[in-house]
Design a protein around this motif. Structure first.
Motif, PDB file in Angstrom:
ATOM      1  N   THR A 257      57.816  38.218   8.058  1.00  0.00           N
ATOM      2  CA  THR A 257      57.897  36.777   8.326  1.00  0.00           C
ATOM      3  C   THR A 257      56.684  36.299   9.115  1.00  0.00           C
ATOM      4  N   LEU A 258      56.232  37.103  10.062  1.00  0.00           N
ATOM      5  CA  LEU A 258      55.037  36.750  10.825  1.00  0.00           C
ATOM      6  C   LEU A 258      53.821  36.685   9.900  1.00  0.00           C
ATOM      7  N   THR A 259      53.714  37.621   9.000  1.00  0.00           N
ATOM      8  CA  THR A 259      52.618  37.639   8.035  1.00  0.00           C
ATOM      9  C   THR A 259      52.689  36.415   7.124  1.00  0.00           C
ATOM     10  N   PHE A 260      53.884  36.089   6.650  1.00  0.00           N
ATOM     11  CA  PHE A 260      54.068  34.914   5.796  1.00  0.00           C
ATOM     12  C   PHE A 260      53.674  33.639   6.523  1.00  0.00           C
ATOM     13  N   LYS A 261      54.104  33.507   7.779  1.00  0.00           N
ATOM     14  CA  LYS A 261      53.758  32.329   8.581  1.00  0.00           C
ATOM     15  C   LYS A 261      52.244  32.198   8.723  1.00  0.00           C
ATOM     16  N   ALA A 262      51.588  33.291   9.030  1.00  0.00           N
ATOM     17  CA  ALA A 262      50.129  33.269   9.216  1.00  0.00           C
ATOM     18  C   ALA A 262      49.417  32.925   7.906  1.00  0.00           C
ATOM     19  N   LEU A 263      49.859  33.508   6.815  1.00  0.00           N
ATOM     20  CA  LEU A 263      49.225  33.233   5.520  1.00  0.00           C
ATOM     21  C   LEU A 263      49.424  31.786   5.088  1.00  0.00           C
ATOM     22  N   LEU A 264      50.622  31.261   5.248  1.00  0.00           N
ATOM     23  CA  LEU A 264      50.886  29.881   4.873  1.00  0.00           C
ATOM     24  C   LEU A 264      50.034  28.926   5.712  1.00  0.00           C
ATOM     25  N   SER A 265      49.937  29.191   6.998  1.00  0.00           N
ATOM     26  CA  SER A 265      49.120  28.355   7.880  1.00  0.00           C
ATOM     27  C   SER A 265      47.651  28.443   7.479  1.00  0.00           C
ATOM     28  N   ALA A 266      47.176  29.632   7.181  1.00  0.00           N
ATOM     29  CA  ALA A 266      45.780  29.816   6.768  1.00  0.00           C
ATOM     30  C   ALA A 266      45.493  29.096   5.458  1.00  0.00           C
ATOM     31  N   VAL A 267      46.394  29.178   4.514  1.00  0.00           N
ATOM     32  CA  VAL A 267      46.219  28.492   3.226  1.00  0.00           C
ATOM     33  C   VAL A 267      46.096  26.995   3.450  1.00  0.00           C
ATOM     34  N   LEU A 268      46.893  26.451   4.328  1.00  0.00           N
ATOM     35  CA  LEU A 268      46.852  25.023   4.633  1.00  0.00           C
ATOM     36  C   LEU A 268      45.488  24.626   5.202  1.00  0.00           C
ATOM     37  N   ILE A 269      44.980  25.391   6.143  1.00  0.00           N
ATOM     38  CA  ILE A 269      43.685  25.091   6.761  1.00  0.00           C
ATOM     39  C   ILE A 269      42.560  25.200   5.730  1.00  0.00           C
ATOM     40  N   VAL A 270      42.578  26.243   4.918  1.00  0.00           N
ATOM     41  CA  VAL A 270      41.545  26.419   3.896  1.00  0.00           C
ATOM     42  C   VAL A 270      41.628  25.288   2.869  1.00  0.00           C
ATOM     43  N   ALA A 271      42.826  24.894   2.486  1.00  0.00           N
ATOM     44  CA  ALA A 271      42.988  23.802   1.518  1.00  0.00           C
ATOM     45  C   ALA A 271      42.377  22.505   2.054  1.00  0.00           C
ATOM     46  N   ILE A 272      42.601  22.216   3.323  1.00  0.00           N
ATOM     47  CA  ILE A 272      42.037  21.006   3.914  1.00  0.00           C
ATOM     48  C   ILE A 272      40.509  21.088   3.937  1.00  0.00           C
ATOM     49  N   ALA A 273      39.968  22.232   4.323  1.00  0.00           N
ATOM     50  CA  ALA A 273      38.513  22.398   4.372  1.00  0.00           C
ATOM     51  C   ALA A 273      37.900  22.267   2.979  1.00  0.00           C
ATOM     52  N   GLU A 274      38.525  22.862   1.981  1.00  0.00           N
ATOM     53  CA  GLU A 274      38.002  22.780   0.616  1.00  0.00           C
ATOM     54  C   GLU A 274      38.115  21.361   0.076  1.00  0.00           C
ATOM     55  N   LEU A 275      39.207  20.700   0.351  1.00  0.00           N
ATOM     56  CA  LEU A 275      39.385  19.320  -0.079  1.00  0.00           C
ATOM     57  C   LEU A 275      38.350  18.416   0.576  1.00  0.00           C
TER      58      LEU A 275
END
Length: 116
Positions: free
Chosen positions: A3-21
């Motif tokens: 669950t900790l890994t999932f939380k970190a990955l989901l948060s990272a995906v969100l940040i990368v998506a914003i930067a790429e957008l």
């Protein structure tokens, strides 16, 4: 641990998506970044981990008050950049000013009877 890994990955995906957008559209990146997605994720994780709605309510209330000093970053940074400051000095000064605004708010709120 998963669950900790999932939380970190989901948060990272969100940040990368914003930067790429942001490379394609500053407006849509800003729109996505301005959504309280981090707060929503934190509320969900907190509730799933504790089942305590009072903790979620207290966290939401504290976030409200602490959003106010964070707005200084979004006013000061573009102003400094448009005034000819370099990126790194402008970012540093904006972060320092925002940290001082946070400290002031954390000091001030209990004196006004508002608990964080």
């Amino acid at each position: 641990m998963w669950t900790l890994t999932f939380k970190a990955l989901l948060s990272a995906v969100l940040i990368v998506a914003i930067a790429e957008l942001g490379k394609r559209s500053s407006f849509w990146a800003a729109a996505l970044a301005s959504l309280p997605l981090t707060s929503l994720l934190a509320f969900v994780w907190l509730y799933l981990d504790t089942g305590d709605t009072e903790k979620v309510a207290a966290t939401a209330g504290s976030i409200f008050w602490l959003v106010i000093p964070s707005l200084l970053l979004f006013v000061l940074l573009p102003w400094l950049l448009r005034s000819g400051w370099g990126f790194w000095p402008a970012l540093l000064l904006s972060c320092v000013a925002t940290a001082l605004a946070y400290a002031l708010m954390v000091w001030l709120l209990p004196r006004l009877g508002i608990m964080l």
